[in-house]
Design an enzyme around this catalytic site. Structure first.
Site, PDB file in Angstrom:
ATOM      1  N   GLY A  12       0.817  -1.211   0.000  1.00  0.00           N
ATOM      2  CA  GLY A  12       0.000   0.000   0.000  1.00  0.00           C
ATOM      3  C   GLY A  12       0.848   1.256   0.000  1.00  0.00           C
ATOM      4  O   GLY A  12       2.087   1.193   0.062  1.00  0.00           O
ATOM      5  N   ASP A  13       0.161   2.399  -0.132  1.00  0.00           N
ATOM      6  CA  ASP A  13       0.814   3.707  -0.120  1.00  0.00           C
ATOM      7  C   ASP A  13       1.826   3.881  -1.249  1.00  0.00           C
ATOM      8  O   ASP A  13       2.817   4.584  -1.104  1.00  0.00           O
ATOM      9  CB  ASP A  13       1.510   3.969   1.239  1.00  0.00           C
ATOM     10  CG  ASP A  13       0.561   3.761   2.394  1.00  0.00           C
ATOM     11  OD1 ASP A  13      -0.576   4.248   2.293  1.00  0.00           O
ATOM     12  OD2 ASP A  13       0.940   3.105   3.380  1.00  0.00           O
ATOM     13  N   GLY A  15       1.289   5.337  -4.059  1.00  0.00           N
ATOM     14  CA  GLY A  15       1.067   6.541  -4.874  1.00  0.00           C
ATOM     15  C   GLY A  15       0.058   6.302  -5.982  1.00  0.00           C
ATOM     16  O   GLY A  15       0.080   6.968  -7.021  1.00  0.00           O
ATOM     17  N   LYS A  16      -0.854   5.355  -5.733  1.00  0.00           N
ATOM     18  CA  LYS A  16      -1.864   5.027  -6.756  1.00  0.00           C
ATOM     19  C   LYS A  16      -2.765   6.225  -7.058  1.00  0.00           C
ATOM     20  O   LYS A  16      -3.179   6.427  -8.187  1.00  0.00           O
ATOM     21  CB  LYS A  16      -2.748   3.864  -6.267  1.00  0.00           C
ATOM     22  CG  LYS A  16      -1.980   2.588  -6.014  1.00  0.00           C
ATOM     23  CD  LYS A  16      -2.870   1.527  -5.380  1.00  0.00           C
ATOM     24  CE  LYS A  16      -3.262   1.794  -3.950  1.00  0.00           C
ATOM     25  NZ  LYS A  16      -2.177   1.752  -2.970  1.00  0.00           N
ATOM     26  N   ASN A  38     -10.128   3.017   5.027  1.00  0.00           N
ATOM     27  CA  ASN A  38      -8.752   2.716   5.451  1.00  0.00           C
ATOM     28  C   ASN A  38      -7.756   3.273   4.431  1.00  0.00           C
ATOM     29  O   ASN A  38      -6.599   3.506   4.759  1.00  0.00           O
ATOM     30  CB  ASN A  38      -8.534   1.205   5.661  1.00  0.00           C
ATOM     31  CG  ASN A  38      -9.002   0.353   4.490  1.00  0.00           C
ATOM     32  OD1 ASN A  38      -9.704   0.828   3.605  1.00  0.00           O
ATOM     33  ND2 ASN A  38      -8.636  -0.918   4.501  1.00  0.00           N
ATOM     34  N   GLY A  40      -5.982   5.955   1.822  1.00  0.00           N
ATOM     35  CA  GLY A  40      -5.707   7.385   1.821  1.00  0.00           C
ATOM     36  C   GLY A  40      -4.971   7.708   0.533  1.00  0.00           C
ATOM     37  O   GLY A  40      -3.773   7.517   0.449  1.00  0.00           O
ATOM     38  N   HIS A  41      -5.724   8.133  -0.473  1.00  0.00           N
ATOM     39  CA  HIS A  41      -5.116   8.372  -1.788  1.00  0.00           C
ATOM     40  C   HIS A  41      -4.879   9.868  -1.967  1.00  0.00           C
ATOM     41  O   HIS A  41      -5.816  10.654  -2.059  1.00  0.00           O
ATOM     42  CB  HIS A  41      -6.023   7.814  -2.895  1.00  0.00           C
ATOM     43  CG  HIS A  41      -6.112   6.320  -2.852  1.00  0.00           C
ATOM     44  ND1 HIS A  41      -6.971   5.577  -3.615  1.00  0.00           N
ATOM     45  CD2 HIS A  41      -5.418   5.415  -2.116  1.00  0.00           C
ATOM     46  CE1 HIS A  41      -6.801   4.290  -3.349  1.00  0.00           C
ATOM     47  NE2 HIS A  41      -5.866   4.168  -2.441  1.00  0.00           N
ATOM     48  N   GLN A 224      -4.910  -0.089  -0.947  1.00  0.00           N
ATOM     49  CA  GLN A 224      -3.882  -0.912  -0.298  1.00  0.00           C
ATOM     50  C   GLN A 224      -3.001  -1.556  -1.387  1.00  0.00           C
ATOM     51  O   GLN A 224      -2.896  -0.991  -2.454  1.00  0.00           O
ATOM     52  CB  GLN A 224      -4.498  -1.968   0.635  1.00  0.00           C
ATOM     53  CG  GLN A 224      -5.219  -1.378   1.850  1.00  0.00           C
ATOM     54  CD  GLN A 224      -6.654  -0.970   1.573  1.00  0.00           C
ATOM     55  OE1 GLN A 224      -7.394  -1.719   0.964  1.00  0.00           O
ATOM     56  NE2 GLN A 224      -7.040   0.201   2.014  1.00  0.00           N
ATOM     57  N   THR A 300      -4.012   8.193   6.268  1.00  0.00           N
ATOM     58  CA  THR A 300      -5.271   7.987   6.982  1.00  0.00           C
ATOM     59  C   THR A 300      -5.067   8.103   8.490  1.00  0.00           C
ATOM     60  O   THR A 300      -5.836   8.749   9.183  1.00  0.00           O
ATOM     61  CB  THR A 300      -5.864   6.601   6.630  1.00  0.00           C
ATOM     62  OG1 THR A 300      -6.176   6.612   5.243  1.00  0.00           O
ATOM     63  CG2 THR A 300      -7.125   6.297   7.415  1.00  0.00           C
ATOM     64  N   THR A 301      -4.015   7.471   8.993  1.00  0.00           N
ATOM     65  CA  THR A 301      -3.844   7.408  10.449  1.00  0.00           C
ATOM     66  C   THR A 301      -2.741   8.311  10.966  1.00  0.00           C
ATOM     67  O   THR A 301      -2.633   8.511  12.178  1.00  0.00           O
ATOM     68  CB  THR A 301      -3.492   5.967  10.878  1.00  0.00           C
ATOM     69  OG1 THR A 301      -2.273   5.612  10.225  1.00  0.00           O
ATOM     70  CG2 THR A 301      -4.585   4.987  10.492  1.00  0.00           C
ATOM     71  N   PRO A 304       3.762   6.798  11.476  1.00  0.00           N
ATOM     72  CA  PRO A 304       4.947   6.732  10.623  1.00  0.00           C
ATOM     73  C   PRO A 304       4.982   5.391   9.890  1.00  0.00           C
ATOM     74  O   PRO A 304       4.646   4.357  10.474  1.00  0.00           O
ATOM     75  CB  PRO A 304       6.111   6.843  11.606  1.00  0.00           C
ATOM     76  CG  PRO A 304       5.537   6.707  12.961  1.00  0.00           C
ATOM     77  CD  PRO A 304       4.059   6.861  12.891  1.00  0.00           C
ATOM     78  N   VAL A 414       8.272  11.436 -10.123  1.00  0.00           N
ATOM     79  CA  VAL A 414       9.425  12.083  -9.490  1.00  0.00           C
ATOM     80  C   VAL A 414       9.019  13.252  -8.579  1.00  0.00           C
ATOM     81  O   VAL A 414       9.819  14.142  -8.296  1.00  0.00           O
ATOM     82  CB  VAL A 414      10.449  12.566 -10.560  1.00  0.00           C
ATOM     83  CG1 VAL A 414      11.132  11.382 -11.228  1.00  0.00           C
ATOM     84  CG2 VAL A 414       9.773  13.462 -11.607  1.00  0.00           C
TER      85      VAL A 414
HETATM   86  P1  IMP Z   1      -7.226  -2.543   7.991  1.00  0.00           P
HETATM   87  O1  IMP Z   1      -7.328  -2.465   6.503  1.00  0.00           O
HETATM   88  O2  IMP Z   1      -7.575  -1.259   8.660  1.00  0.00           O
HETATM   89  O3  IMP Z   1      -7.972  -3.719   8.535  1.00  0.00           O
HETATM   90  O4  IMP Z   1      -5.687  -2.784   8.375  1.00  0.00           O
HETATM   91  C1  IMP Z   1      -5.030  -4.020   8.094  1.00  0.00           C
HETATM   92  C2  IMP Z   1      -3.598  -3.779   7.671  1.00  0.00           C
HETATM   93  O5  IMP Z   1      -3.580  -3.112   6.410  1.00  0.00           O
HETATM   94  C3  IMP Z   1      -2.805  -2.882   8.622  1.00  0.00           C
HETATM   95  O6  IMP Z   1      -1.453  -3.297   8.607  1.00  0.00           O
HETATM   96  C4  IMP Z   1      -2.906  -1.518   7.971  1.00  0.00           C
HETATM   97  O7  IMP Z   1      -1.838  -0.659   8.326  1.00  0.00           O
HETATM   98  C5  IMP Z   1      -2.855  -1.902   6.523  1.00  0.00           C
HETATM   99  N1  IMP Z   1      -3.516  -0.908   5.653  1.00  0.00           N
HETATM  100  C6  IMP Z   1      -4.838  -0.709   5.512  1.00  0.00           C
HETATM  101  N2  IMP Z   1      -5.082   0.267   4.640  1.00  0.00           N
HETATM  102  C7  IMP Z   1      -3.896   0.696   4.214  1.00  0.00           C
HETATM  103  C8  IMP Z   1      -3.482   1.682   3.260  1.00  0.00           C
HETATM  104  O8  IMP Z   1      -4.286   2.357   2.622  1.00  0.00           O
HETATM  105  N3  IMP Z   1      -2.148   1.818   3.089  1.00  0.00           N
HETATM  106  C9  IMP Z   1      -1.240   1.049   3.750  1.00  0.00           C
HETATM  107  N4  IMP Z   1      -1.568   0.107   4.630  1.00  0.00           N
HETATM  108  C10 IMP Z   1      -2.884  -0.059   4.851  1.00  0.00           C
END
Ligand code: IMP
Length: 428
Positions: A12-13, A15-16, A38, A40-41, A224, A300-301, A304, A414
């Site tokens: 995940g993360d 840069g989609k 969950n 965060g784009h 993700q 999202t959260t 770090p 870049v």
């Molecule tokens: P959940 O999707 O909130 O159930 O989290 C399950 C796992 O997926 C955890 O390790 C989260 O940090 C990870 N996760 C969920 N959504 C994202 C995302 O958008 N980016 C990166 N990790 C994610």
């Protein structure tokens, strides 16, 4: 017939959001097929970042229909708040936004149960985003979920929601010793959201299929990454949906035969949020530099992100699982300062060298990365817009990724700005 799947090839993360937003101008539709708030784009609009959690990343582009497919789980209050925030930035969210009636709702009790469960896991916590995603999908699978289409029949919704909340409150109070959810407040909150969301409800699969058949470009936007897939990720340190490309059909109602190319997005290095094995994690100065230069904290959260070097064993696995035909490599500029850049080409597990990505999280936790050191370029790539603008070592780094991954790199990003991309071949 033209459709493209844009999915994460890591944890995940990747840069989609930026990539989807950049392509959406040439698309008729952008369709989310899994996950929920969950995600965060992050997209940069007029030089300012905007983070989409539920709204598809094409929502800012006029003329593009954005769809939340049946595979998405939706927190109604979070969605209304997001729509308000996005409108405040001057973006229209009207008939250009559709919510499939079959998408399930994330209810306040899902979040409460998740918080209690995570607490109960102690040191074994997954590190979820606490957005109620897992419990909402669990209820859907247990046939106890609440499809959002029910909001159009509010009396029936209310009866089912009250019954479900009573069961969950039992679990919360008796099993977890946690506070019960206020059911009346929950119903009133969702009633207010329902008034706002009902205009967007639709039976979306026929509309998406029609668009694909009619030759309109459709982007299926993943959330993700493949390594967090419920079936193929590092279970149990995964999310509760099918993030791999195979999730598109059940998440949209578009059959596999109508799905076109699959593009994987991968950072030039790798990050992970939450717990779980991470062989190339760099808890040293290198990792700290990646975190700092890459501004690696969760969209999202705010947590770090754990940072490490590109893992081509994991990348190759994602390519296999999702049938990725080409890659987009993001955040290449973050590597601009390194003298050498380690790239993981194999693992050593229990003394044996292998390029196989273990399915078992415990085995992956024992994997030691075997690195090849690539020369860094020690020059800024931030202004590069064509292949010729890239330093030779940066280009060699991308070529190395192609060689190890076995698929071409279509573009490299870049910087955060929409135009901060070096395109090697058109995607749409
Ligand atoms: P959940 O999707 O909130 O159930 O989290 C399950 C796992 O997926 C955890 O390790 C989260 O940090 C990870 N996760 C969920 N959504 C994202 C995302 O958008 N980016 C990166 N990790 C994610």
């Amino acid at each position: 017939m033209s459709s493209v799947v844009i999915i994460g090839a890591q944890w995940g993360d990747e840069g989609k959001g930026k990539i989807v937003n950049g392509l959406a101008g040439g698309a008729a539709m952008v369709v989310r097929f899994q996950g929920g708030a969950n995600a965060g784009h992050t997209v940069t609009l007029d030089g300012e970042p905007i983070v989409f959690h539920l709204l598809p990343s094409g929502i800012s582009i006029p003329g593009v229909t954005c769809v939340l497919g049946p595979g998405v789980v939706i927190d109604p209050a979070a969605l209304v708040a997001e729509i308000d925030g996005v409108r405040a930035r001057g973006i229209d969210v009207g008939s250009n936004f559709l919510i499939d009636v079959g998408a399930h709702m994330v209810m306040p009790y899902h979040k409460a149960v998740e918080a209690a469960e995570e607490k109960g896991r102690g040191d074994g916590a997954i590190g979820t985003t606490l957005r109620g995603i897992g419990p909402a999908y669990a209820d859907r699978s247990a046939r106890e979920g609440l499809p959002i289409g029910l909001l159009a029949r509010f009396d029936e919704f209310e009866e089912r929601a009250r019954a479900a909340a009573a069961r969950k409150n039992d679990i919360l109070t008796r099993l977890h010793g946690a506070e019960a959810v206020d059911v009346d407040a929950m119903i009133e909150g969702i009633r207010r959201a329902a008034d706002r969301l009902s205009q967007h409800l639709a039976d979306t699969p026929p509309l998406v299929r029609e668009t694909v058949r009619g030759g309109g470009n459709v982007i299926f936007e993943g959330a993700q990454g493949t390594l967090l897939d419920l079936s193929f990720g590092t279970y149990p340190f995964v999310t509760s949906s099918h993030t791999a490309a195979g999730g598109v059909s059940p998440g949209t109602g578009v059959p596999p035969s109508m799905i076109g190319e699959i593009i994987g997005v991968a950072k030039a290095y790798i990050t992970r949020v939450g717990a779980g094995p991470f062989p190339t994690e760099a808890p040293d100065q290198g990792g700290a530099t990646l975190q700092d230069r890459g501004a690696e904290s969760g969209a999202t959260t705010g947590r770090p992100r754990r940072c490490g070097w590109l893992d081509t064993v994991a990348l190759k696995y994602s390519i296999e699982i999702s049938g990725i035909g080409r890659l987009v490599v993001t955040k290449l500029d973050v590597l601009d300062v390194f003298e050498t850049i380690p790239v993981c080409v194999a693992y050593r597990i229990d003394g044996k060298e292998t390029t196989r990505f273990p399915r078992d999280a415990a085995e992956l936790a024992r994997a030691e990365p075997i690195y090849e050191a690539m020369p860094g370029w020690r020059a800024s790539t931030a202004d590069a817009r064509t292949e010729g603008d890239l330093p030779a070592a940066a280009l060699a780094y991308l070529r190395k990724i192609e060689e190890l991954a076995g698929v071409p790199v279509a573009a490299a990003s870049v910087g955060a700005a929409a135009d901060a991309v070096v395109e090697f071949a058109p995607i749409l």
